[in-house]
Structures are given as structure tokens and as C-alpha cells.
Design a protein around this motif. Structure first.
Motif, short mmCIF file in Angstrom:
data_model
loop_
_atom_site.label_atom_id
_atom_site.label_comp_id
_atom_site.label_asym_id
_atom_site.label_seq_id
_atom_site.Cartn_x
_atom_site.Cartn_y
_atom_site.Cartn_z
N GLY A 733 0.81 -1.20 0.00
CA GLY A 733 0.00 0.00 0.00
C GLY A 733 0.85 1.25 0.00
N SER A 734 0.41 2.27 -0.75
CA SER A 734 1.10 3.56 -0.73
C SER A 734 0.42 4.55 0.21
CB SER A 734 1.14 4.15 -2.15
OG SER A 734 -0.18 4.34 -2.65
N GLU A 735 -0.84 4.27 0.57
CA GLU A 735 -1.60 5.08 1.51
C GLU A 735 -2.25 4.14 2.52
OE1 GLU A 735 -1.50 8.27 1.71
OE2 GLU A 735 -0.41 8.63 -0.18
N ASN A 738 -5.17 2.00 0.82
CA ASN A 738 -5.14 1.39 -0.51
C ASN A 738 -4.17 0.22 -0.53
OD1 ASN A 738 -2.52 2.31 -0.82
ND2 ASN A 738 -2.98 3.84 -2.38
N VAL A 740 -1.58 -1.39 -3.57
CA VAL A 740 -1.01 -1.23 -4.90
C VAL A 740 -0.42 -2.58 -5.32
CG1 VAL A 740 0.66 -0.02 -6.34
CG2 VAL A 740 -0.49 1.18 -4.47
N THR A 742 1.54 -4.76 -8.08
CA THR A 742 2.46 -4.57 -9.21
C THR A 742 2.98 -5.91 -9.67
OG1 THR A 742 4.33 -4.29 -7.71
CG2 THR A 742 3.17 -2.29 -8.39
N LYS A 781 0.53 -2.39 -13.18
CA LYS A 781 0.14 -1.94 -11.85
C LYS A 781 -1.37 -1.78 -11.80
CE LYS A 781 0.96 2.35 -10.55
NZ LYS A 781 1.63 3.59 -10.07
N ILE A 783 -4.33 -0.38 -8.62
CA ILE A 783 -4.50 0.14 -7.26
C ILE A 783 -5.90 -0.20 -6.78
CG2 ILE A 783 -4.51 2.19 -5.82
CD1 ILE A 783 -2.57 3.49 -7.77
N GLY A 817 -1.82 -0.30 2.88
CA GLY A 817 -0.90 0.73 3.31
C GLY A 817 -0.73 0.85 4.81
N LYS A 910 6.06 3.58 7.74
CA LYS A 910 5.49 4.91 7.53
C LYS A 910 6.26 5.97 8.30
CE LYS A 910 2.03 7.29 5.68
NZ LYS A 910 1.82 7.35 4.23
#
Length: 1178
Positions: A733-735, A738, A740, A742, A781, A783, A817, A910
Motif C-alpha cells: 500500500g502507498s496510503e 489502498n 497497490v 504490481t 500496476k 491500485i 498501506g 510509515k
């Protein structure tokens, strides 16, 4: 194989047994025969004639004998019967005559001294041993004697007598000192044969009090020591040289008797100065070669194994530069009896004749006497078959009752010999000892030897028959040996068969069968031939054989009658030898040898190696490219490619590289496909669907790669569903809300067809959710939004195209995330380990509150204040990170005696979570740093003033200062160390009662309650006393010294320069202010140098009393030290602050604080004395 006619049969001992003279000790009898035949006793082992025993151990007197029936044993002691049954200390070993006298159980060895003789007896006779003289060894103590010290004049001779106690056997003598080190010996000092220590001439280094003679008794393993002998050598000048004089032997002649076979030792030791050299000669002859040795620096002549021929006169000559002396030793070699012919055992048949011969020699000639069964033959029972004739006993027409053991005794004044020889009269029927049905194999046309080993008494007659009922063999085609062997000189195929040996005498008859097989000979039907080969070529030798089918041949190749070289170039085949890459060293003769168990044949040939004709230089290059590429056998997933190689260019092609181009997806880009060996020109290639292939081939040799071939024709494979799924699938997760997903996209040719897409699927792990899927275009990718924070997901990505899906993909685990951790670590504790190290503990946070991947914990810590100074400073926080789920960490590099604060935070991907409450801790005291400075000022005749600064880092409460100092002399050697403890509140100290003009080294450090800190060092010098200096000037006349004259010239030149400068300045403005004068003192050109630089301050003429600047010593901290003036203003009635300028006018008082007075002292106008200048130079 050929055998000589005289060769004995396989068991020759039976034939030899029948001979009139054989040795029972040298010829073994057949074991079965020994069990059946009677034999008189034979002594097999006995103790030596002169038997010295250890009085501490049991005495074992050996006597072993054999005979049939086994003999019984008896002993005599000192000529009378020794009844061992009456002595509880004496036992006889079972089945033996060996006596064991028990000394270790209370017996005394001295009680059993005497002459012992053993008798071994059976019904056929009695054998006796030598007379065995038993004597216990002795190692008596040295007799006490008072040894007077030897006072010897240098150059005189000296003999130190050993006189060891008389032991049995005699002891071994050697000389040592108190440290148990052997005394060195030389041509001048050596030990004689009698054990005395001889000095040809004494030297001062011979003086010592521990000349000790030792006697080692090997039998008892003891060493006796004589009292130490003292020798004192006193000198007399000059030392008188002396010509040689013999110390031993004395006189001009002496005699020596030695026994034959012994070692002859002759000794000559001479005195004299210089030390004489000894030389030996034999009058009227030469010293025997190979048996003569010189020992003890040629003072001892040693001849081993002497004989009567060594008798004669031996002369030793001692010579030095002043003359010579000689001594003649007349040597006579006598001889104890020795055998010429010792009597041998006789085995006779009834009615036969025989003789016993006993011949011995000696000097004087020994007498011969005979005994029968241990009794003198004159009083032995009569035997009509024997007659004694001096050294011979003649037996005629013997009977079985004639069996006996006879002893021959040969004696003279130096010893005796005793030999036992039995006469054994046997009546035995024939026996054949060759195994029955023994098989003999012989090569055709070779001799055949058929054994018939026999025994009987009287001697049997031997006859041979062929076949069971054949006639007796006679004629020239056979040879009959005395030992019973039948020889067929030339055996033929018809000689094969069974042969019967018959042995008969008047007591019986016996026969035995043996078998003979005739084999075909081994032959080389094609032999190796002479060969000539060029260098680096190849050659082969043939060796083809023919052999009997029942024999197994082995073939061996030799080169020059030696084994073949251990070289892989030599290849041995079944019928040949091949040599690869021939070199000059392969030149030689090669032999093929064929061996079987019965015969051996060989053949040889010569190999000649010649130089190869010259060839043009070879040019090596990369191969030419392959050509004529052709595609055949086209299938959906494979195709066959073939080509024709280009020219190798004198370097063989090692391999081919096949490359392909995908004209559909990546036109113009060539990819590696595979490679094949250089001997291969076709290859089966695997293909992928939906690729427009072209191929090319590159040839490779040791030089390099060829140019690529021309491309082959194109071949487009059919489309298919994908064979594989994307690799490296991840979910991160990037947030916080979420996921992600890949992956690595498939390459063009991996798509296997048009319309490449991906099916992306996910679901939350450990929750009963259905898969959520979405099909996306050819991207890498996707999301997923609206996910919970940091929860695990199962993820898979599947490839598909217009023709279908790839195989089911594998699942991977990803996480949504991360968010910042929610809580801080609790229960933070600090444990201070020492003044610079602490250990911090904390409780881990719950994993659910981490809200991400736990990366570790960070510890923030900072110094609040120093406890010794109570002053705050700028806060500099330090951070330490501890990876993983650790709950403790070490904080290094802390400052002692300080107050610190810290907090702990948890870290995920994080970032950091909240900090724990600040924790305060204090570090204990440590040792201080070194004092900030140490200055040494105000040098006087006997005092120095020390000033210092407190440590930059006290690291605690200072308790005191420690001052240590010691003087240093002109050779930089350190004197005694003095230590002073100073209160912590002091910052200066005046050291008094010091030595004048002395350099001191100071060591200074501070202390806390923990201990001492690092130290600072300085050096300083007290001032020279002018009265002492003047006295030194008077005592040391240096005006004539070359170095002083040079120094004076340099000083004069310097003064001249200064005068010129002063004159110029006066012309410019006259008087100059004090500030300029101070600047002048700061000028390095006129400042005095350090003492250790070896240079001096300014110097003025002793007759000129004008005040001049005097150079002073400068300490290492560049502070100026005060020195006394030889000629100060006080001597002129002026105050210490009065000053003059260069023209002699008074400037006025130079104001300043009293503390500045040491600096004023540097402006003393006194010129240093020459002595002080010399001290400074040193």
C-alpha cells in the motif's frame, strides 16, 4: 624355464640329513620327521660365559636344548651337583633348563656367585653348556679424601686424577662442572683412558673450583661423584714456552698385550707450550687401512679387530715449535682359542663309518680334549666303534648303541672353546616327503625336474617308473640326481603323464606318484619394428603373441630396459604401444615382454626421432562466418537449423552461437538462443508461439568470434494461450487505505498471441471473502482503494490473450498501506553500567498498534548538564536505532558525571510513533582529562615555579593533582622519580631545593575519586651557579679546542652583524622606545634557541663589560624562564628595573606587574660563559 642340474629339490634337507657332516642348528628338519625320529640333545641357547648380573634383580641363567625325546636338565655349581630342590629361591622353568634365582624376594646375589654348567640329557646322550661365571655387578662409593686446591703457574702442565672406585664392570668416566655441563676438551685439555684429566698447559681461563669426575656404572644405572677439585692459575710474565714432555705413558718404551679380535687402544698425552701435536707411526710397516682410527684429538690410536699381524712397535711423536719427544709401545697380539674346524653332528646308519674333527688355533697353541656325554672320554664307557686320534674321533661300523653327544674343549691361558656334536645312529625305513600327486607343468623343449625328496637309514635306493605299470626308466634321455630328482632334459608332448618314484632299503619300500603336463611355448608372431618418426608425430609398435590356451599371458612394455614414462602420451593397447606427439626424449629402444607362469619371451625395436621439415609461419585468425543457413522440420514449437562452417583460419572452431530476431515484437534486435560444439552443424531449436523468427550463426575459436552469418529465412509460429504468468507480483500500500498491486509484464514473445491482458485478483487473508477480480490491459500496476489499514491480502495475477488464459497463477501475500504507530513503548528503564555506557530497556508495543511492518525502535537521548559545572549548554540530541523487535539497547559514548534524558519510539515503514515520557539518568564520575596546560617559570639556582590549568573535562569532582618529576643527565638517562600530591584548589607550585643547572622532566595529572587521568609532561632547567661555572671554566681548558674556535668565530660574526644593525638604527632616529625593544626580543633571529636544538644565545667578549643580551632557555610551552646574570645592573648599584639603551643612556624604570618580572629577567645583559655554552651544546 631352464634349471641347472645341480639345483636341489624342494626339500633338500632330507638329502643333506644323510650327509656325514651337517649342522643341526643350520639345517631345519621336517616337522613331521622331528616328531618321529630320535635325536640326541642339542644346546640351542645359553647365557654368556662371563655373566655379570644386576644384584637388585632376579638372576636368570639360560639353558635351552632340543632333542627327541625331549631332554631333562641338571646343573653343577663350582664343579659339584647343584640341587635346586633344596633352595627355595631357585626354580627351573618348565620344559627348559633355564634357572631363575629369586633375588627380589629376599635372596642375595653375592650368595650365588660361582661357576655354573648345564647338562641336557635324553636316552641318546648328554650335551653340556659352557662354564657360566655368575658375578653380581658392583658400584662402590668413592673413598673419602681431602683434595687440596691446585695452584698452577700459567703455561705449566697439570693432571687432575680421577681414581674411580673399582666396579664390576669398570665404570665409564667423564668430567663435568657443578651445572652438570661437560667440561670442554681440546688438543690442550683432554681425558685419558684411565679417566684422569690432562692439561698440556694451563691458561687463566682454566681457573675454576668445580672440576668434578663422575663414574657411571651402567649395570646398576648409578652415577658416583668425586669431590670437586679446585684449580687456580696464577700468571707470570713472560710465560715461558716449553718443548714437549710426555705425561703418559712415562719413559721411552712400554709394552701392550691385546687379544685377537679385540680393539687395540694406544695413548700418548704430552705437555708443552705451545700445545704439542701427536702423530702415530708403526715401525717397519703401515698402520692397517680401514681398521685404524684416531680419537681424542689424535692422542689415542684405535685399531679394531686386531690380529697377530698387528703385533709390532708403534711410535707416538709429540711435537711443537721448540722440539719433539717420542715413545715406542711394543704390542703383542695373543689369541684365545678360535675354531678352524668345529665338530659337526653325524647322522649314520648302522654299519657306517664317520669322523668327528675338532681343530682350533690360538696363541699359545690350545690343547684339545674330548668328552663323551659330558664325561672325559678317558673315563667314559668303552665303545669299540670309536677311536680317538688327537683332534679327531674315528667311528667304524657303528651300531645304534654308538649314539652319543661328544664335547670338544680347546683351551689356552686366554680362554677356551666348547662344542657339542652328536653321533646319531638311526635304522629307519624309507620315507618320501614330496607331496603325493604333485602336478608339474613345463614348456615343451624345456627341462622337466620331478622331485622325490626322501629319507631313510640306511640310505634308500631310488627308482622311477612312467605310468602305474610302466617299466623302470633308464637311458640317456633321463638324468637321476642323488637327491632323488628325475630330470627330463628335453621334455616333449609325449612326456606328459604320471611318474612313480620308489624308495627302498633293507627295512622297507615306499612309492609316490607325480604328474607332468607339457605346455606350448609362448611366441611373438609379429614383433615391433624399427621406426623413424618426425618430431611431434605419432608412432605405433605392434606385439602380437601366440600362447598355450591354458596359460594367461601378461604383456609389459619397457623403454631402454626401464618402465615406460608416466606420460599420458604413451597408450598401451592389447597388441600395440602408441606414442602421441613424439618428442626427442622418446628416442630409444622399446621392448615387448610377454610373461606366463612358465615362460617369458621378448622382442625389441628402436625408435629414432628426427626433426620435422620447416613449415611456413602459420597465421591464426578468427573464423570466417558460417553460410547457407537452412530451416527444416518446421513444427509449432521447434525447428531444425543447419549451416556450413566458414574457414577456421588455423584455429579450430570451439563452438557456434545461435541468435534469433523477433521481427514481430522487436525487429532489429538479436537475442542469444543457444550454442553447440564446434563439431556440430545442425541444431534443434525450441520455439515460442506468435514470434516471427530469423536466425543467424556466429563461429568462435581461440582467437575470437566470426562475423554473424547472413540471416536465415523468416518463420512465423502460430498463436497460443500464454505459457507463463507475470513474475515478481507484489502488494504494497502507498496510503493507509489502498493496496497497490504490481508485477513484471510479459515480453512480446512471451505473450504467445495478440490481445495480451492480465486478470488481477485479490481478497483479504484469513477472512471468508470471495476473490475480487478485474481484467486490465497490458500494464504492470493496479491500485485497490478503500482498504483497511495494514491488513494482509492474497493476490494473484494471470496472463491471457485472444486465445485463452495462462495456467493458474500462484498466490502471494501483500499488505495494504501503513499508518504511523499509535502508542509509545512503556516501562522504559535505564541501567547505568559505567561512566560512559548505559543500557536502556522498554516493553514492546502491541503489534496491532504498530499499523505497519515493525522496523525497530529509536532511542533519542541528550545531555542535560554536567554535574561538576552545573552549567547548561546547547542540547544536541542523539539517536540510536535498534532493528527488529528488540526490547533493549546500549548507549555508548556518554560523558561521565553528567545528567541525561532519553525517550523511546517505535518505527514502522510509515515513520515513528509517539515518544515515551522522558527518562532522566545520571552517569557516575570518571577519570579526568589531562590538565589544560602546564607552564614552568622563574627558574633559579634551586627552584622552579609551575603553573597549570584545570582539566577541560573534569568528569567528576577533582580531589587532587599528582606531580612527578625526575632529573635527566646529559646522556638522557632518567634519575630517581619524586611524587607530590597537590590539593585540587591550587593552580601553581614553587619547587625548591633542586640541583643547579639540571634538566628536570615533569609528569602532571589530575585525580577524581575514580582514579587518575591522563598526564601532561614538560621539561625545564635550573640556572647554573656562576661560582661553580667560573671554577669549571678554570678547570676545563677549552680555548684550544677546534670546536670552540669555530664557535667563537660564529659568535663574533653575529656580534658584528648586530653592531651594524644598531649603528644603522641610531643613524635613523637615535633612541628607540621600549616597545621596539620588546619587538626585538620577539624576533626569532635574535631569540635564543631551545637547548635541545644544540644552538646558543648571544655571546660577548669576556673583556668587554658593556651590557649585551644574553640568550636564555625557552621551555616547550614558549614561556620565557628567568636566569641569573653573571654581570647584572645590581652590581653597578642600580635598581633591577633600571635599563640602558644601546648608547648607554638610562631609559627609566620599565613599569609592569610583579608577575611580569620573569619576562624582564630575560633582558639580562650577561654573556654566557664557555662552560655554559658547552653544556647547552651537550
Amino acid at each position: 624355464m631352464m634349471k641347472k642340474k645341480s639345483i636341489p629339490a624342494s626339500k633338500p634337507f632330507l638329502i643333506l640329513f644323510l650327509c656325514q657332516m651337517i649342522s643341526a642348528l643350520d639345517v631345519p628338519l621336517d616337522s613331521k620327521l622331528l616328531e618321529e625320529l630320535s635325536q640326541p640333545p642339542t644346546i640351542t641357547h645359553q647365557s654368556p660365559k662371563d655373566y655379570i648380573v644386576d644384584p637388585r634383580e632376579n638372576i636368570v641363567i639360560q639353558c635351552e636344548a632340543k632333542g627327541k625325546p625331549p631332554p631333562s636338565f641338571s646343573w653343577t655349581r663350582n664343579g659339584t651337583h647343584f640341587d635346586i630342590d633344596k633352595d627355595a629361591q631357585v626354580t627351573m622353568k618348565p620344559n627348559s633348563g633355564t634357572l631363575v634365582i629369586n633375588i627380589m624376594n629376599g635372596g642375595k646375589a653375592e650368595a650365588y656367585e660361582g661357576v655354573y654348567q648345564c647338562t641336557a640329557r635324553n636316552e641318546r646322550g648328554a650335551a653340556i653348556s659352557n662354564n657360566i661365571v655368575i658375578r653380581p655387578s658392583r658400584s662402590p662409593l668413592w673413598t673419602k679424601e681431602k683434595l687440596e686446591p691446585h695452584q698452577v703457574r700459567e703455561g705449566d702442565s697439570l693432571v687432575l686424577h680421577c681414581r674411580p672406585p673399582v666396579g664390576l664392570p669398570p665404570p665409564i668416566i667423564f668430567w663435568m662442572d657443578n651445572a652438570f655441563q661437560r667440561l670442554p676438551q681440546s688438543e690442550r685439555v683432554s681425558q685419558g683412558l684411565n679417566g684422569d684429566l690432562y692439561f698440556s698447559n694451563v691458561q687463566p681461563e682454566d681457573t675454576r673450583e668445580d672440576y668434578i669426575c663422575y663414574a657411571r656404572f651402567n649395570h646398576t644405572q648409578t652415577i658416583q661423584q668425586k669431590q670437586p677439585i679446585s684449580v687456580k692459575v696464577f700468571s707470570s710474565k713472560p710465560v715461558t714456552e716449553r718443548q714437549p714432555v710426555l705425561l703418559t705413558p712415562t719413559g721411552s718404551t712400554s709394552t701392550k698385550v691385546e687379544l685377537r679380535g679385540n680393539v687395540l687402544l694406544l695413548e700418548c698425552i704430552a705437555a708443552g707450550l705451545p700445545t704439542p701435536v701427536i702423530r702415530w707411526i708403526k715401525e717397519g710397516g703401515e698402520l692397517p687401512a680401514n681398521r685404524t682410527f684416531f680419537e681424542n684429538f689424535k692422542k689415542t690410536l684405535k685399531i679394531i679387530d686386531v690380529s697377530e699381524a698387528d703385533s709390532g712397535n708403534y711410535k707416538c711423536i709429540a711435537r711443537n715449535t721448540l722440539g719433539s719427544v717420542h715413545h715406542v709401545i711394543s704390542v703383542t697380539v695373543k689369541a684365545a682359542p678360535y675354531w678352524i674346524t668345529a665338530p659337526r653332528n653325524l647322522v649314520l646308519s648302522p654299519g657306517e663309518d664317520g669322523t668327528l674333527i675338532c681343530r682350533a688355533n690360538g696363541n699359545p697353541k690350545p690343547s684339545i680334549s674330548w668328552l663323551a656325554n659330558g664325561v672325559p672320554i678317558a673315563i667314559a664307557p668303552e665303545d669299540p666303534s670309536r677311536k680317538v686320534d688327537g683332534d679327531t674321533i674315528i667311528f667304524s661300523h657303528v651300531q645304534e648303541r654308538s649314539s652319543a653327544v661328544y664335547q670338544c674343549n680347546a683351551s689356552n691361558e686366554y680362554g677356551y672353546l666348547l662344542a657339542n656334536a652328536f653321533v646319531n645312529v638311526l635304522a629307519e625305513p624309507p620315507r618320501i616327503l614330496t607331496p603325493a600327486n604333485k602336478l608339474y607343468q613345463v614348456i615343451a623343449d624345456s627341462p622337466a625336474l620331478l622331485d622325490c625328496a626322501y629319507f631313510g637309514s640306511p640310505k634308500p635306493e631310488i627308482e622311477w617308473f612312467k605310468g602305474v605299470k610302466g617299466s623302470i626308466l633308464r637311458g640317456n634321455e633321463y638324468v637321476f640326481h642323488d637327491n632323488g630328482t628325475l630330470e627330463i632334459p628335453v621334455a616333449q608332448k609325449d612326456s606328459t603323464g604320471t611318474y612313480t618314484c620308489v624308495a627302498r632299503n633293507e627295512l622297507g619300500k615306499i612309492q609316490n606318484e607325480v604328474h607332468l603336463e607339457i605346455k606350448d611355448p609362448t611366441m611373438i608372431i609379429k614383433q615391433p619394428e624399427y621406426k623413424v618418426v618426425q618430431r611431434y608425430g605419432q608412432v605405433s609398435f605392434e606385439c602380437i603373441i601366440k600362447h598355450d590356451s591354458t596359460l594367461l599371458p601378461t604383456v609389459i612394455w619397457l623403454k631402454d630396459n626401464d618402465e615406460l614414462p608416466d606420460d599420458e602420451r604413451f597408450l598401451v593397447g592389447k597388441d600395440n604401444l602408441t606414442i602421441m606427439n613424439v618428442t626427442d626424449k622418446d628416442d630409444g629402444t622399446y621392448t615387448c615382454i610377454v610373461n606366463t607362469t612358465l615362460d617369458s619371451v621378448s622382442a625389441s625395436a628402436v625408435l629414432t626421432v628426427v626433426a620435422a621439415p620447416p613449415t611456413p609461419a602459420i597465421i591464426y585468425a578468427r573464423p570466417n562466418p558460417p553460410f547457407d543457413l537452412e530451416l527444416t522440420g518446421q513444427l509449432e514449437r521447434s525447428i531444425e537449423l543447419s549451416w556450413i562452417p566458414g574457414d577456421e583460419n588455423n584455429s579450430p572452431i570451439t563452438h557456434f552461437v545461435i541468435e534469433y530476431e523477433d521481427g514481430l515484437h522487436e525487429p532489429g534486435v538479436w537475442h542469444y538462443q543457444t550454442e553447440v560444439p564446434g563439431t556440430q552443424t545442425t541444431v534443434q531449436l525450441k520455439l515460442s508461439p506468435y514470434v516471427n523468427y530469423s536466425f543467424r550463426v556466429v563461429a568462435v575459436n581461440k582467437i575470437g568470434r566470426s562475423q554473424p552469418s547472413e540471416p536465415s529465412e523468416q518463420y512465423l509460429t502460430k498463436s497460443a494461450s500464454p505459457d507463463e504468468n507475470p513474475a515478481n507480483v507484489q502488494g504494497i500500500g502507498s496510503e493507509p487505505d489502498n493496496l497497490v498491486i504490481t508485477w513484471e509484464s510479459l515480453k512480446g514473445f512471451q505473450s504467445n498471441g495478440p490481445g495480451l491482458q492480465y486478470k488481477v485478483s485479490w481478497r483479504q487473508k484469513d477472512v471468508d471473502d470471495e476473490w475480487t477480480s478485474v481484467i486490465v490491459a497490458n500494464v504492470s500496476k493496479y491500485i485497490v482503494s478503500g482498504t483497511p489499514t495494514f491488513v494482509p491480502y492474497e493476490i494473484k495475477v494471470q496472463a491471457l490473450n485472444d486465445l485463452g488464459y495462462a495456467p493458474e497463477p500462484s498466490e502471494v501475500i501483500g499488505h495494504s498501506g501503513e499508518d504511523l504507530p499509535m502508542v509509545a513503548p512503556g516501562n522504559v528503564q535505564v541501567h547505568v553500567i559505567n561512566s560512559t555506557l548505559a543500557k536502556v530497556h522498554w516493553d514492546p508495543v502491541p503489534l496491532k498498534t504498530v499499523r505497519g511492518h515493525l522496523q525497530g525502535y529509536k532511542v533519542y537521548y541528550w545531555k542535560v548538564q554536567s554535574l561538576s559545572r552545573r552549567s547548561r549548554r546547547h542540547v544536541e540530541k542523539k539517536i540510536l536505532t535498534f532493528r527488529g523487535n528488540k526490547t533493549f539497547g546500549m548507549l555508548p559514548g556518554l560523558e561521565p558525571y553528567s545528567s541525561y534524558k532519553l525517550n523511546v519510539r517505535v518505527v514502522n515503514g510509515k515513520g515513528e510513533g509517539p515518544a515515551s515520557p522522558d527518562k532522566v539518568f545520571k552517569t557516575p564520575e570518571g577519570v579526568p582529562s589531562s590538565p589544560s596546560y602546564l607552564k614552568i617559570t622563574n627558574p633559579t639556582l634551586d627552584s622552579l615555579t609551575l603553573e597549570w590549568g584545570s582539566p577541560t573535562h573534569p568528569n567528576g569532582v577533582l580531589t587532587s593533582y599528582i606531580l612527578k618529576f625526575q632529573p635527566i643527565n646529559n646522556t638522557h638517562e632518567l634519575g630517581p622519580l619524586v611524587e607530590i600530591r597537590i590539593p585540587a584548589n591550587e593552580s601553581s607550585l614553587i619547587l625548591k631545593n633542586l640541583n643547579y643547572s639540571t634538566r628536570y622532566k615533569f609528569y602532571f595529572n589530575a585525580q577524581t575519586s575514580v582514579g587518575s587521568g591522563s598526564q601532561i609532561t614538560e621539561e625545564a632547567v635550573t640556572i647554573m651557579d656562576e661560582g661553580k661555572m667560573a671554577m669549571a671554566s678554570r678547570q676545563v681548558d677549552i680555548a684550544t679546542q677546534g670546536w670552540f674556535i669555530g664557535l667563537m668565530c660564529a659568535v663574533a660574526l653575529l656580534i658584528l652583524i648586530l653592531l651594524i644593525v644598531c649603528f644603522i638604527r641610531r643613524n635613523k632616529g637615535g633612541k628607540y622606545p621600549v616597545k621596539e625593544k620588546e619587538d626585538a626580543h620577539a624576533d626569532p633571529e635574535i631569540q635564543p634557541m631551545k637547548e635541545d636544538d644544540g644552538t646558543f644565545g648571544e655571546y660577548s667578549d669576556a673583556e668587554d663589560h658593556k651590557p649585551l643580551k644574553k640568550g636564555s632557555r625557552t621551555p616547550s610551552d614558549r614561556t620565557v624562564k628567568k636566569e641569573d646574570s653573571d654581570d647584572s645592573l645590581v652590581d653597578y648599584g642600580e635598581g633591577v628595573n633600571g635599563q640602558f639603551n644601546e648608547d648607554g643612556s638610562f631609559i627609566g624604570q620599565y613599569s609592569g606587574k610583579k608577575e611580569k618580572e620573569p619576562a624582564e629577567g630575560n633582558e639580562s645583559s650577561e654573556a654566557p660563559s664557555p662552560v655554559n655554552a658547552m653544556n647547552s651544546f651537550v
